[in-house]
Design a protein around this motif. Structure first.
Motif, PDB file in Angstrom:
ATOM      1  N   LEU A  78       0.822  -1.197   0.000  1.00  0.00           N
ATOM      2  CA  LEU A  78       0.000   0.000   0.000  1.00  0.00           C
ATOM      3  C   LEU A  78       0.863   1.258   0.000  1.00  0.00           C
ATOM      4  CD1 LEU A  78      -2.738  -1.025   2.582  1.00  0.00           C
ATOM      5  CD2 LEU A  78      -3.048  -0.737   0.127  1.00  0.00           C
ATOM      6  N   GLY A  79       1.998   1.199   0.663  1.00  0.00           N
ATOM      7  CA  GLY A  79       2.875   2.362   0.727  1.00  0.00           C
ATOM      8  C   GLY A  79       3.879   2.215   1.846  1.00  0.00           C
ATOM      9  N   ARG A  80       4.740   3.222   1.966  1.00  0.00           N
ATOM     10  CA  ARG A  80       5.802   3.202   2.952  1.00  0.00           C
ATOM     11  C   ARG A  80       5.883   4.564   3.644  1.00  0.00           C
ATOM     12  NH1 ARG A  80       9.728  -0.838   1.799  1.00  0.00           N
ATOM     13  NH2 ARG A  80      11.338   0.387   2.851  1.00  0.00           N
ATOM     14  N   LEU A  81       6.189   4.531   4.923  1.00  0.00           N
ATOM     15  CA  LEU A  81       6.490   5.739   5.678  1.00  0.00           C
ATOM     16  C   LEU A  81       7.948   5.651   6.084  1.00  0.00           C
ATOM     17  CD1 LEU A  81       5.591   8.302   7.285  1.00  0.00           C
ATOM     18  CD2 LEU A  81       5.195   6.758   9.222  1.00  0.00           C
ATOM     19  N   GLU A  82       8.742   6.622   5.653  1.00  0.00           N
ATOM     20  CA  GLU A  82      10.147   6.596   5.982  1.00  0.00           C
ATOM     21  C   GLU A  82      10.734   7.996   5.868  1.00  0.00           C
ATOM     22  OE1 GLU A  82      12.129   4.005   3.287  1.00  0.00           O
ATOM     23  OE2 GLU A  82      11.276   4.924   1.516  1.00  0.00           O
ATOM     24  N   PRO A  83      11.802   8.269   6.588  1.00  0.00           N
ATOM     25  CA  PRO A  83      12.460   9.576   6.474  1.00  0.00           C
ATOM     26  C   PRO A  83      13.205   9.663   5.152  1.00  0.00           C
ATOM     27  CG  PRO A  83      13.710   8.131   7.920  1.00  0.00           C
ATOM     28  CD  PRO A  83      12.437   7.405   7.583  1.00  0.00           C
ATOM     29  N   PRO A  84      13.606  10.856   4.731  1.00  0.00           N
ATOM     30  CA  PRO A  84      14.316  11.004   3.452  1.00  0.00           C
ATOM     31  C   PRO A  84      15.584  10.167   3.357  1.00  0.00           C
ATOM     32  CG  PRO A  84      13.612  13.135   4.274  1.00  0.00           C
ATOM     33  CD  PRO A  84      13.333  12.146   5.371  1.00  0.00           C
ATOM     34  N   SER A  85      16.208   9.862   4.491  1.00  0.00           N
ATOM     35  CA  SER A  85      17.455   9.089   4.477  1.00  0.00           C
ATOM     36  C   SER A  85      17.192   7.618   4.762  1.00  0.00           C
ATOM     37  CB  SER A  85      18.417   9.637   5.534  1.00  0.00           C
ATOM     38  OG  SER A  85      17.817   9.592   6.828  1.00  0.00           O
ATOM     39  N   GLY A  86      16.057   7.091   4.257  1.00  0.00           N
ATOM     40  CA  GLY A  86      15.705   5.693   4.510  1.00  0.00           C
ATOM     41  C   GLY A  86      16.836   4.737   4.175  1.00  0.00           C
ATOM     42  N   ALA A  87      16.948   3.666   4.967  1.00  0.00           N
ATOM     43  CA  ALA A  87      18.082   2.737   4.837  1.00  0.00           C
ATOM     44  C   ALA A  87      18.118   2.021   3.493  1.00  0.00           C
ATOM     45  CB  ALA A  87      18.035   1.720   5.978  1.00  0.00           C
ATOM     46  N   HIS A  88      16.974   1.996   2.771  1.00  0.00           N
ATOM     47  CA  HIS A  88      16.951   1.256   1.512  1.00  0.00           C
ATOM     48  C   HIS A  88      17.821   1.898   0.436  1.00  0.00           C
ATOM     49  CE1 HIS A  88      13.966   4.394   0.624  1.00  0.00           C
ATOM     50  NE2 HIS A  88      14.253   4.190  -0.633  1.00  0.00           N
ATOM     51  N   GLU A 209       3.032 -11.167  -7.342  1.00  0.00           N
ATOM     52  CA  GLU A 209       2.648 -10.063  -6.465  1.00  0.00           C
ATOM     53  C   GLU A 209       3.152 -10.286  -5.049  1.00  0.00           C
ATOM     54  OE1 GLU A 209       1.381  -7.185  -7.313  1.00  0.00           O
ATOM     55  OE2 GLU A 209       1.477  -7.869  -9.383  1.00  0.00           O
ATOM     56  N   THR A 210       3.140 -11.529  -4.603  1.00  0.00           N
ATOM     57  CA  THR A 210       3.643 -11.852  -3.269  1.00  0.00           C
ATOM     58  C   THR A 210       5.129 -11.542  -3.169  1.00  0.00           C
ATOM     59  OG1 THR A 210       1.989 -13.604  -3.022  1.00  0.00           O
ATOM     60  CG2 THR A 210       3.902 -13.703  -1.567  1.00  0.00           C
ATOM     61  N   VAL A 211       5.889 -11.935  -4.193  1.00  0.00           N
ATOM     62  CA  VAL A 211       7.332 -11.716  -4.176  1.00  0.00           C
ATOM     63  C   VAL A 211       7.663 -10.228  -4.324  1.00  0.00           C
ATOM     64  CG1 VAL A 211       9.513 -12.244  -5.346  1.00  0.00           C
ATOM     65  CG2 VAL A 211       7.820 -14.049  -4.996  1.00  0.00           C
ATOM     66  N   VAL A 212       6.939  -9.518  -5.190  1.00  0.00           N
ATOM     67  CA  VAL A 212       7.168  -8.077  -5.330  1.00  0.00           C
ATOM     68  C   VAL A 212       6.957  -7.375  -3.990  1.00  0.00           C
ATOM     69  CG1 VAL A 212       6.262  -5.953  -6.341  1.00  0.00           C
ATOM     70  CG2 VAL A 212       6.688  -7.932  -7.794  1.00  0.00           C
ATOM     71  N   SER A 213       5.921  -7.770  -3.255  1.00  0.00           N
ATOM     72  CA  SER A 213       5.681  -7.176  -1.940  1.00  0.00           C
ATOM     73  C   SER A 213       6.867  -7.410  -1.016  1.00  0.00           C
ATOM     74  CB  SER A 213       4.411  -7.778  -1.317  1.00  0.00           C
ATOM     75  OG  SER A 213       3.265  -7.424  -2.043  1.00  0.00           O
ATOM     76  N   GLY A 214       7.413  -8.624  -1.054  1.00  0.00           N
ATOM     77  CA  GLY A 214       8.574  -8.921  -0.219  1.00  0.00           C
ATOM     78  C   GLY A 214       9.793  -8.111  -0.611  1.00  0.00           C
ATOM     79  N   ILE A 215       9.993  -7.928  -1.915  1.00  0.00           N
ATOM     80  CA  ILE A 215      11.127  -7.143  -2.404  1.00  0.00           C
ATOM     81  C   ILE A 215      11.013  -5.687  -1.956  1.00  0.00           C
ATOM     82  CG2 ILE A 215      12.175  -6.194  -4.505  1.00  0.00           C
ATOM     83  CD1 ILE A 215      11.507  -8.897  -5.857  1.00  0.00           C
ATOM     84  N   LEU A 216       9.827  -5.111  -2.115  1.00  0.00           N
ATOM     85  CA  LEU A 216       9.616  -3.727  -1.699  1.00  0.00           C
ATOM     86  C   LEU A 216       9.779  -3.585  -0.192  1.00  0.00           C
ATOM     87  CD1 LEU A 216       6.579  -2.799  -3.965  1.00  0.00           C
ATOM     88  CD2 LEU A 216       8.930  -1.985  -4.200  1.00  0.00           C
ATOM     89  N   ALA A 217       9.271  -4.561   0.543  1.00  0.00           N
ATOM     90  CA  ALA A 217       9.409  -4.517   1.997  1.00  0.00           C
ATOM     91  C   ALA A 217      10.867  -4.588   2.413  1.00  0.00           C
ATOM     92  CB  ALA A 217       8.622  -5.663   2.634  1.00  0.00           C
ATOM     93  N   ALA A 218      11.689  -5.278   1.619  1.00  0.00           N
ATOM     94  CA  ALA A 218      13.115  -5.394   1.916  1.00  0.00           C
ATOM     95  C   ALA A 218      13.901  -4.168   1.443  1.00  0.00           C
ATOM     96  CB  ALA A 218      13.690  -6.650   1.261  1.00  0.00           C
ATOM     97  N   GLY A 219      13.231  -3.211   0.802  1.00  0.00           N
ATOM     98  CA  GLY A 219      13.899  -1.999   0.358  1.00  0.00           C
ATOM     99  C   GLY A 219      14.697  -2.151  -0.915  1.00  0.00           C
ATOM    100  N   LEU A 220      14.397  -3.184  -1.714  1.00  0.00           N
ATOM    101  CA  LEU A 220      15.113  -3.406  -2.963  1.00  0.00           C
ATOM    102  C   LEU A 220      14.297  -2.908  -4.151  1.00  0.00           C
ATOM    103  CD1 LEU A 220      16.438  -7.027  -2.281  1.00  0.00           C
ATOM    104  CD2 LEU A 220      17.679  -4.864  -2.028  1.00  0.00           C
ATOM    105  N   ASP A 221      14.956  -2.774  -5.277  1.00  0.00           N
ATOM    106  CA  ASP A 221      14.306  -2.323  -6.503  1.00  0.00           C
ATOM    107  C   ASP A 221      13.862  -3.560  -7.285  1.00  0.00           C
ATOM    108  OD1 ASP A 221      13.606  -1.362  -9.017  1.00  0.00           O
ATOM    109  OD2 ASP A 221      15.157   0.181  -9.010  1.00  0.00           O
TER     110      ASP A 221
END
Length: 338
Positions: A78-88, A209-221
């Protein structure tokens, strides 16, 4: 509720909430604390479904540079909340650098395809007794075991893909022995007009879709890959990581659905395009069965924690890939089914 603590902090389940107590993040179920972790030990927080997150918890996450990832109950981001210097940012820079490294691409290709072939021969061994030709299935499993070793020792990515192609031929000839001949399944073909190929295509989209969600959650492209060539609009990193899961979460589900006759040829409808599509009712049944499988306890080697589902394990594998990308592990280990 399913909670995994460690570097990522996952909270999954209706009636759950996340709050802050001192320097710790706490997950609650119906008002009672169920799990917690020090903020200094958390790399990211993932909440799935209708999970409430307090304002104090969000402020603490932002102050500690910890991303908060919001997912639907089905795992779609759905989205992400993170500061501008996010670890990803560091992870994505490292990912781009490794994408340009031929040795790194070969290492990931070997691991992904060897893992896929291993899980293919596990599926064949597990289902051999149900085949119309059990001995042929056992022989196919033995040949796949040889190809698994060969894939792990290839000298180039094209060689890896050649081994993968040979394994696919052996594998799908064996898969045919589990399928009713009346379904007219002859080979794996994305353009195939039979119900088995249509069902495989649809389940493949759910898995992606399941794997894409995991990739995004891990901060990868999801668009920067190693085994598959990047292409505009295609999340090719997801295709890399799907390889190890195809026998476990895709092919196994297809065989169950056709074996139980949950989806049959009658569920195909021709809309005038190049290939028929599954009816809305059939798609609803598939989604229900697929997500039931994703919620089941993961069976792997070494054995995952008893409360970890396959959906959780997919995300764990994505995090493991990020660990390798950041140089914090010697290599990527695909999920080994048992």
């Amino acid at each position: 509720m399913t909670v995994i603590t460690g570097r990522p902090f996952h909270v999954v389940g209706a009636g759950c909430s996340v709050g802050k107590r001192g320097g710790r993040l706490v997950a609650f179920k119906e008002g009672l604390p169920r799990a917690s972790a020090p903020l200094t030990m958390i790399s990211e927080v993932l909440v799935s479904g209708r999970v409430q997150v307090s304002t104090a918890a969000m402020h603490a996450l932002l102050a500690h540079d910890i991303p908060l990832v919001l997912l639907t109950e089905n795992g779609r981001p759905l989205g992400r909340l993170e500061p501008p210097s996010g670890a990803h940012v560091d992870a994505r820079r490292a990912q781009l650098a490794l994408h340009s490294d031929p040795d790194a691409r070969l290492d990931l290709a070997r691991a992904a395809i060897a893992g896929k072939i291993r899980n293919q021969h596990v599926l064949l061994r597990r289902r051999a007794r149900r085949a119309s030709e059990p001995e042929a299935v056992w022989e196919a499993a033995r040949r796949l075991s040889v190809l698994e070793t060969r894939a792990a020792n290839c000298d180039s990515v094209p060689e890896v893909m050649g081994v993968e192609g040979g394994a696919a031929g052996i594998y799908y000839r064996a898969i045919r022995t589990f399928v009713d001949p009346a379904l007219e399944f002859t080979r794996r073909d994305r353009q195939g007009r039979d119900v088995v190929n249509a069902l495989t295509n649809y389940c493949s989209a759910l898995l992606r879709e399941t794997v894409v969600s995991g990739i995004l959650a891990a901060g990868l492209d999801p668009f920067v890959s190693f085994l598959h060539e990047p292409a505009r609009g295609r999340p090719t990193l997801a295709f890399d990581l799907m390889e190890e899961w195809r026998p476990v979460l895709l092919d196994a589900r297809v065989l169950v659905l056709i074996g139980l006759k949950s989806v049959t040829t009658a569920d195909l409808e021709d809309d005038g395009t190049a290939r028929p599509r599954l009816t809305a009712d059939a798609r609803a049944r598939i989604v229900e069965r697929f997500h039931a499988r994703m919620a089941a306890p993961a069976r792997g080697w070494p054995e995952p924690p008893s409360r970890r589902s396959y959906r959780d394990q997919v995300r764990v594998q994505c995090t493991a890939l990020r660990t390798w990308i950041l140089g914090r592990s010697d290599g990527y280990e695909p999920f080994a089914w048992r």
